[in-house]
Design a protein around this motif. Structure first.
Motif, PDB file in Angstrom:
ATOM      1  N   GLU A  18      58.174  46.826 -87.089  1.00 57.82           N
ATOM      2  CA  GLU A  18      58.102  45.377 -86.616  1.00 57.82           C
ATOM      3  C   GLU A  18      56.183  45.821 -86.212  1.00 57.82           C
ATOM      4  OE1 GLU A  18      61.121  44.381 -83.677  1.00 57.82           O
ATOM      5  OE2 GLU A  18      62.606  43.445 -84.800  1.00 57.82           O
ATOM      6  N   ALA A  19      55.562  46.379 -85.765  1.00 56.64           N
ATOM      7  CA  ALA A  19      53.939  46.373 -85.534  1.00 56.64           C
ATOM      8  C   ALA A  19      53.422  46.524 -86.547  1.00 56.64           C
ATOM      9  CB  ALA A  19      54.106  47.833 -84.658  1.00 56.64           C
ATOM     10  N   LEU A  20      53.757  46.821 -87.173  1.00 54.64           N
ATOM     11  CA  LEU A  20      53.480  46.427 -89.108  1.00 54.64           C
ATOM     12  C   LEU A  20      52.997  45.528 -89.380  1.00 54.64           C
ATOM     13  CD1 LEU A  20      54.395  50.019 -90.860  1.00 54.64           C
ATOM     14  CD2 LEU A  20      52.277  49.675 -90.095  1.00 54.64           C
ATOM     15  N   GLY A  21      54.125  44.512 -88.820  1.00 51.48           N
ATOM     16  CA  GLY A  21      54.737  43.341 -89.204  1.00 51.48           C
ATOM     17  C   GLY A  21      55.415  43.404 -90.352  1.00 51.48           C
ATOM     18  N   TRP A  22      56.218  44.111 -90.959  1.00 50.92           N
ATOM     19  CA  TRP A  22      57.347  44.182 -92.283  1.00 50.92           C
ATOM     20  C   TRP A  22      58.589  43.486 -91.483  1.00 50.92           C
ATOM     21  CZ3 TRP A  22      56.017  49.863 -93.822  1.00 50.92           C
ATOM     22  CH2 TRP A  22      54.934  50.292 -93.974  1.00 50.92           C
ATOM     23  N   THR A  23      58.959  42.734 -92.553  1.00 50.36           N
ATOM     24  CA  THR A  23      60.551  42.833 -92.495  1.00 50.36           C
ATOM     25  C   THR A  23      61.298  43.839 -93.066  1.00 50.36           C
ATOM     26  OG1 THR A  23      60.566  41.234 -94.550  1.00 50.36           O
ATOM     27  CG2 THR A  23      59.739  40.326 -92.092  1.00 50.36           C
ATOM     28  N   GLN A  24      62.686  43.334 -92.454  1.00 47.50           N
ATOM     29  CA  GLN A  24      63.886  44.795 -93.763  1.00 47.50           C
ATOM     30  C   GLN A  24      63.248  44.039 -94.524  1.00 47.50           C
ATOM     31  OE1 GLN A  24      67.615  44.201 -91.442  1.00 47.50           O
ATOM     32  NE2 GLN A  24      66.932  45.766 -90.413  1.00 47.50           N
ATOM     33  N   ALA A  25      63.671  42.885 -95.702  1.00 52.10           N
ATOM     34  CA  ALA A  25      63.173  42.563 -96.274  1.00 52.10           C
ATOM     35  C   ALA A  25      62.045  43.603 -97.347  1.00 52.10           C
ATOM     36  CB  ALA A  25      63.402  41.278 -96.747  1.00 52.10           C
ATOM     37  N   ASP A  26      60.792  43.215 -96.156  1.00 54.45           N
ATOM     38  CA  ASP A  26      59.726  44.286 -97.371  1.00 54.45           C
ATOM     39  C   ASP A  26      59.870  45.579 -97.567  1.00 54.45           C
ATOM     40  OD1 ASP A  26      58.292  41.683 -96.807  1.00 54.45           O
ATOM     41  OD2 ASP A  26      57.305  42.212 -94.368  1.00 54.45           O
ATOM     42  N   VAL A  27      60.565  46.226 -96.321  1.00 57.04           N
ATOM     43  CA  VAL A  27      60.637  47.770 -96.952  1.00 57.04           C
ATOM     44  C   VAL A  27      61.728  47.524 -98.211  1.00 57.04           C
ATOM     45  CG1 VAL A  27      61.987  49.582 -95.209  1.00 57.04           C
ATOM     46  CG2 VAL A  27      60.374  48.201 -94.633  1.00 57.04           C
ATOM     47  N   ALA A  28      62.552  47.070 -98.130  1.00 56.17           N
ATOM     48  CA  ALA A  28      63.816  46.531 -99.423  1.00 56.17           C
ATOM     49  C   ALA A  28      62.691  46.899-101.182  1.00 56.17           C
ATOM     50  CB  ALA A  28      64.193  46.171 -99.513  1.00 56.17           C
ATOM     51  N   ARG A  29      61.646  45.874-100.848  1.00 51.67           N
ATOM     52  CA  ARG A  29      60.719  45.601-102.039  1.00 51.67           C
ATOM     53  C   ARG A  29      59.685  46.760-102.081  1.00 51.67           C
ATOM     54  NH1 ARG A  29      60.791  40.287 -99.825  1.00 51.67           N
ATOM     55  NH2 ARG A  29      58.280  40.411 -97.821  1.00 51.67           N
ATOM     56  N   LEU A  30      59.048  47.485-100.756  1.00 42.98           N
ATOM     57  CA  LEU A  30      58.241  48.537-101.127  1.00 42.98           C
ATOM     58  C   LEU A  30      59.200  50.012-101.809  1.00 42.98           C
ATOM     59  CD1 LEU A  30      56.873  48.842 -97.325  1.00 42.98           C
ATOM     60  CD2 LEU A  30      55.603  48.045 -99.552  1.00 42.98           C
ATOM     61  N   GLY A  78      61.271  49.028-103.563  1.00 37.02           N
ATOM     62  CA  GLY A  78      62.272  48.256-105.278  1.00 37.02           C
ATOM     63  C   GLY A  78      63.685  48.499-105.877  1.00 37.02           C
ATOM     64  N   VAL A  79      64.017  47.580-104.358  1.00 38.14           N
ATOM     65  CA  VAL A  79      65.202  46.999-104.119  1.00 38.14           C
ATOM     66  C   VAL A  79      65.470  46.021-103.819  1.00 38.14           C
ATOM     67  CG1 VAL A  79      66.353  49.750-104.486  1.00 38.14           C
ATOM     68  CG2 VAL A  79      66.225  48.483-102.146  1.00 38.14           C
ATOM     69  N   THR A  80      66.582  45.662-103.521  1.00 31.61           N
ATOM     70  CA  THR A  80      67.094  44.443-102.165  1.00 31.61           C
ATOM     71  C   THR A  80      67.262  44.732-101.024  1.00 31.61           C
ATOM     72  OG1 THR A  80      69.204  44.264-102.970  1.00 31.61           O
ATOM     73  CG2 THR A  80      67.636  42.652-104.568  1.00 31.61           C
ATOM     74  N   ARG A  81      67.048  43.846-100.163  1.00 25.23           N
ATOM     75  CA  ARG A  81      67.645  44.241 -98.840  1.00 25.23           C
ATOM     76  C   ARG A  81      69.062  45.366 -98.715  1.00 25.23           C
ATOM     77  NH1 ARG A  81      68.505  40.845 -93.418  1.00 25.23           N
ATOM     78  NH2 ARG A  81      69.194  42.242 -92.711  1.00 25.23           N
ATOM     79  N   ALA A  82      69.850  44.068 -99.450  1.00 28.25           N
ATOM     80  CA  ALA A  82      71.513  44.781 -99.349  1.00 28.25           C
ATOM     81  C   ALA A  82      71.725  45.929 -99.819  1.00 28.25           C
ATOM     82  CB  ALA A  82      72.266  43.372-100.099  1.00 28.25           C
ATOM     83  N   ALA A  83      70.662  46.371-100.907  1.00 30.75           N
ATOM     84  CA  ALA A  83      71.083  47.793-101.821  1.00 30.75           C
ATOM     85  C   ALA A  83      70.178  49.194-100.861  1.00 30.75           C
ATOM     86  CB  ALA A  83      69.841  47.521-103.156  1.00 30.75           C
ATOM     87  N   ILE A  84      70.163  48.675 -99.305  1.00 34.80           N
ATOM     88  CA  ILE A  84      69.962  49.363 -98.458  1.00 34.80           C
ATOM     89  C   ILE A  84      70.872  50.278 -97.592  1.00 34.80           C
ATOM     90  CG2 ILE A  84      68.349  50.843 -96.910  1.00 34.80           C
ATOM     91  CD1 ILE A  84      65.597  48.808 -97.902  1.00 34.80           C
ATOM     92  N   SER A  85      71.779  51.222 -98.080  1.00 34.77           N
ATOM     93  CA  SER A  85      73.007  51.334 -97.479  1.00 34.77           C
ATOM     94  C   SER A  85      72.784  52.210 -95.932  1.00 34.77           C
ATOM     95  CB  SER A  85      74.261  52.211 -97.815  1.00 34.77           C
ATOM     96  OG  SER A  85      74.393  52.570 -98.384  1.00 34.77           O
ATOM     97  N   ALA A  86      71.895  52.970 -95.864  1.00 33.46           N
ATOM     98  CA  ALA A  86      71.823  54.071 -95.401  1.00 33.46           C
ATOM     99  C   ALA A  86      70.019  55.063 -94.932  1.00 33.46           C
ATOM    100  CB  ALA A  86      72.414  54.654 -95.504  1.00 33.46           C
ATOM    101  N   PHE A  87      70.141  54.463 -93.655  1.00 34.35           N
ATOM    102  CA  PHE A  87      68.140  55.153 -93.959  1.00 34.35           C
ATOM    103  C   PHE A  87      68.945  55.837 -92.588  1.00 34.35           C
ATOM    104  CE2 PHE A  87      64.052  55.214 -91.874  1.00 34.35           C
ATOM    105  CZ  PHE A  87      63.231  54.805 -92.647  1.00 34.35           C
ATOM    106  N   GLU A  88      68.022  57.352 -93.012  1.00 32.64           N
ATOM    107  CA  GLU A  88      67.742  58.756 -91.831  1.00 32.64           C
ATOM    108  C   GLU A  88      66.402  58.656 -92.135  1.00 32.64           C
ATOM    109  OE1 GLU A  88      69.822  62.225 -91.118  1.00 32.64           O
ATOM    110  OE2 GLU A  88      70.566  61.486 -93.072  1.00 32.64           O
ATOM    111  N   ALA A  90      73.236  51.085-102.611  1.00 37.06           N
ATOM    112  CA  ALA A  90      74.629  51.012-103.627  1.00 37.06           C
ATOM    113  C   ALA A  90      74.292  49.420-103.865  1.00 37.06           C
ATOM    114  CB  ALA A  90      75.033  51.512-102.307  1.00 37.06           C
ATOM    115  N   THR A  91      74.798  49.863-104.746  1.00 29.19           N
ATOM    116  CA  THR A  91      75.081  48.292-105.446  1.00 29.19           C
ATOM    117  C   THR A  91      76.488  48.349-106.375  1.00 29.19           C
ATOM    118  OG1 THR A  91      73.881  46.580-106.612  1.00 29.19           O
ATOM    119  CG2 THR A  91      73.727  48.582-107.383  1.00 29.19           C
ATOM    120  N   PRO A  92      76.803  47.005-106.594  1.00 27.99           N
ATOM    121  CA  PRO A  92      78.006  47.330-107.259  1.00 27.99           C
ATOM    122  C   PRO A  92      77.495  47.130-108.595  1.00 27.99           C
ATOM    123  CG  PRO A  92      77.830  44.948-105.826  1.00 27.99           C
ATOM    124  CD  PRO A  92      77.172  46.191-105.203  1.00 27.99           C
ATOM    125  N   ARG A  93      76.393  46.278-108.778  1.00 32.68           N
ATOM    126  CA  ARG A  93      75.820  45.639-110.235  1.00 32.68           C
ATOM    127  C   ARG A  93      75.767  46.994-110.872  1.00 32.68           C
ATOM    128  NH1 ARG A  93      70.857  43.160-109.825  1.00 32.68           N
ATOM    129  NH2 ARG A  93      70.078  45.132-108.371  1.00 32.68           N
TER     130      ARG A  93
END
Length: 90
Positions: free
Chosen positions: A23-35, A37-47, A81-84
């Motif tokens: 948030e300090a960087l002004g990024w949304t979860q969707a921004d991180v997914a784009r970085l 290279g996937v959709t937000r829904a494709a990120i199933s875990a982050f560690e 992860a994705t079902p596609r």
């Protein structure tokens, strides 16, 4: 005995710190997914893993290897992860 819970490094606190930094960087979860290279829904875990913890593993677990070229203060593991079929996740 120290645990993640009483050292201030619990998973919930780390998650909060990651969110605060994003948030300090002004990024949304969707921004991180784009970085990534996937959709937000494709990120199933982050560690987030500390370099200190990784160094401990390398020192004390036989045959453990660093999966990247150079040591770093932190590492991020993202599970996608994705079902596609043929979604191109790698």
């Amino acid at each position: 005995m120290k645990t993640l819970e009483n050292t201030g490094l619990g998973a919930d606190l780390i998650g909060d710190r990651i969110k605060q930094r994003r948030e300090a960087l002004g990024w949304t979860q969707a921004d991180v997914a784009r970085l990534v290279g996937v959709t937000r829904a494709a990120i199933s875990a982050f560690e987030l893993m500390s370099g200190l913890g990784t160094a401990f593993v390398l020192k004390h677990i036989p045959n453990a290897v660093l999966p990247v070229e150079k040591p770093a203060p932190f590492y991020v593991l993202v599970e996608l992860a994705t079902p596609r079929p043929n979604a191109g996740l790698r």
